[in-house]
Enzyme design. Structure first.
Site, PDB file in Angstrom:
ATOM      1  N   VAL A 113      33.222 -10.814  -5.152  1.00  0.00           N
ATOM      2  CA  VAL A 113      34.480 -10.203  -4.743  1.00  0.00           C
ATOM      3  C   VAL A 113      34.743  -8.908  -5.497  1.00  0.00           C
ATOM      4  O   VAL A 113      34.191  -8.655  -6.566  1.00  0.00           O
ATOM      5  CB  VAL A 113      35.667 -11.163  -4.954  1.00  0.00           C
ATOM      6  CG1 VAL A 113      35.420 -12.471  -4.221  1.00  0.00           C
ATOM      7  CG2 VAL A 113      35.908 -11.428  -6.439  1.00  0.00           C
ATOM      8  N   THR A 162      25.171  -5.755  -2.766  1.00  0.00           N
ATOM      9  CA  THR A 162      26.280  -4.856  -2.450  1.00  0.00           C
ATOM     10  C   THR A 162      27.236  -4.753  -3.632  1.00  0.00           C
ATOM     11  O   THR A 162      27.717  -3.658  -3.964  1.00  0.00           O
ATOM     12  CB  THR A 162      27.039  -5.364  -1.208  1.00  0.00           C
ATOM     13  OG1 THR A 162      26.119  -5.501  -0.122  1.00  0.00           O
ATOM     14  CG2 THR A 162      28.151  -4.403  -0.815  1.00  0.00           C
ATOM     15  N   LYS A 163      27.519  -5.883  -4.292  1.00  0.00           N
ATOM     16  CA  LYS A 163      28.402  -5.861  -5.463  1.00  0.00           C
ATOM     17  C   LYS A 163      27.790  -5.025  -6.583  1.00  0.00           C
ATOM     18  O   LYS A 163      28.492  -4.287  -7.279  1.00  0.00           O
ATOM     19  CB  LYS A 163      28.658  -7.284  -5.948  1.00  0.00           C
ATOM     20  CG  LYS A 163      29.548  -7.387  -7.190  1.00  0.00           C
ATOM     21  CD  LYS A 163      30.958  -6.867  -6.929  1.00  0.00           C
ATOM     22  CE  LYS A 163      31.814  -6.903  -8.195  1.00  0.00           C
ATOM     23  NZ  LYS A 163      32.222  -8.260  -8.594  1.00  0.00           N
ATOM     24  N   ALA A 164      26.472  -5.109  -6.770  1.00  0.00           N
ATOM     25  CA  ALA A 164      25.814  -4.299  -7.795  1.00  0.00           C
ATOM     26  C   ALA A 164      25.989  -2.813  -7.498  1.00  0.00           C
ATOM     27  O   ALA A 164      26.237  -2.010  -8.411  1.00  0.00           O
ATOM     28  CB  ALA A 164      24.332  -4.665  -7.882  1.00  0.00           C
ATOM     29  N   GLN A 167      29.479  -1.901  -8.392  1.00  0.00           N
ATOM     30  CA  GLN A 167      29.661  -1.797  -9.829  1.00  0.00           C
ATOM     31  C   GLN A 167      29.101  -0.488 -10.377  1.00  0.00           C
ATOM     32  O   GLN A 167      29.651   0.088 -11.316  1.00  0.00           O
ATOM     33  CB  GLN A 167      28.992  -2.977 -10.541  1.00  0.00           C
ATOM     34  CG  GLN A 167      29.578  -4.334 -10.187  1.00  0.00           C
ATOM     35  CD  GLN A 167      31.033  -4.460 -10.566  1.00  0.00           C
ATOM     36  OE1 GLN A 167      31.904  -3.990  -9.842  1.00  0.00           O
ATOM     37  NE2 GLN A 167      31.302  -5.083 -11.683  1.00  0.00           N
TER      38      GLN A 167
END
Length: 239
Positions: A113, A162-164, A167
């Site tokens: 998330v 995608t979260k990486a 970030q």
């Protein structure tokens, strides 16, 4: 997030590594029952959502006599178990875990998330999902109770990828913002009186990051509040 599920009408069986937290939630939400072990959670629910710092902590809750796998093994035949990993973890390690669990008929979806604690409280998280189409379709009503933006990115692990990427953008933006603060405090040149930086962080943050990281961190720092605790996989920042 568990409170959001209860508010949406789901019957929630909650377990926390700090038992008092699950008990406090059960005391204020009628649809929430506190469980003593992960096994109790899995015995009560085919779909289990985890929000933990990293994958080793997820594995700790899976194995052993009080683990999730033991609880799922005792369920009546019917809907296959579904493990939802919402923490930020390695996509490669997650796929390896899913391969191990597949022998027991356990399906896995990753759904990290963005939005931070405020987004969770306000039910407006952005959720990046990876997994089989049928598993994601089954899970979508659960995710919709917690977030406003839900994107199925592809196969298992693509949510984490995608979260990486998210970030990396957030980390670079925070570093650039730090440089901008130093520049603003230094002033335009020798003899010039620098204008106070309080006038512009809100304007910069408003256009630089809609995901929440910059406004949340800026507000905490102006108040002198500490940063919330994060697991290794959540650094450099939660978008």
């Amino acid at each position: 997030m568990a409170h959001a599920l209860a508010d949406a009408g789901f019957t929630v069986t909650a377990w926390n590594r700090t038992p008092a937290r699950a008990e406090e939630l059960a005391a204020v939400a009628a649809e929430v029952r506190s469980a003593a072990t992960p096994r109790e959670v899995a015995h009560a629910a085919a779909t289990v959502v985890t929000m933990l710092p990293d994958l080793p902590q997820v594995r700790e809750q899976l194995d052993g006599p009080d683990g999730l796998r033991a609880g799922w093994a005792r369920r009546d035949a019917g809907v296959d178990p579904l493990l939802v990993v919402m923490g930020t973890v390695s996509p490669v390690s997650l796929v390896e875990l899913a391969e191990e669990l597949a022998d027991d008929g356990i399906h896995v979806v990753d759904a990290p998330v963005s939005g931070g604690p405020i987004g969770a409280r306000e039910r407006r998280l952005s959720i990046m999902v990876g997994g089989e189409e049928t598993d994601v379709a089954r899970l979508r009503p659960v995710l919709a109770a917690m977030g406003t933006t839900i994107r199925h990115m592809g196969a298992l692990g693509t949510g984490q990828l995608t979260k990486a990427c998210n970030q990396a953008v957030v980390g670079g933006t925070l570093a650039a913002l730090g440089e901008a603060v130093r520049l603003a405090r230094a002033g335009a040149g020798p003899g010039d009186r620098p204008r106070g930086p309080r006038r512009w962080p809100g304007r910069v943050g408003g256009v630089a990051a809609e995901g929440g990281a910059l406004p949340h961190r800026g507000l905490r720092r102006r108040r002198g509040e500490p940063e919330p605790a994060q697991g290794p996989a959540d650094r450099p920042g939660d978008g």
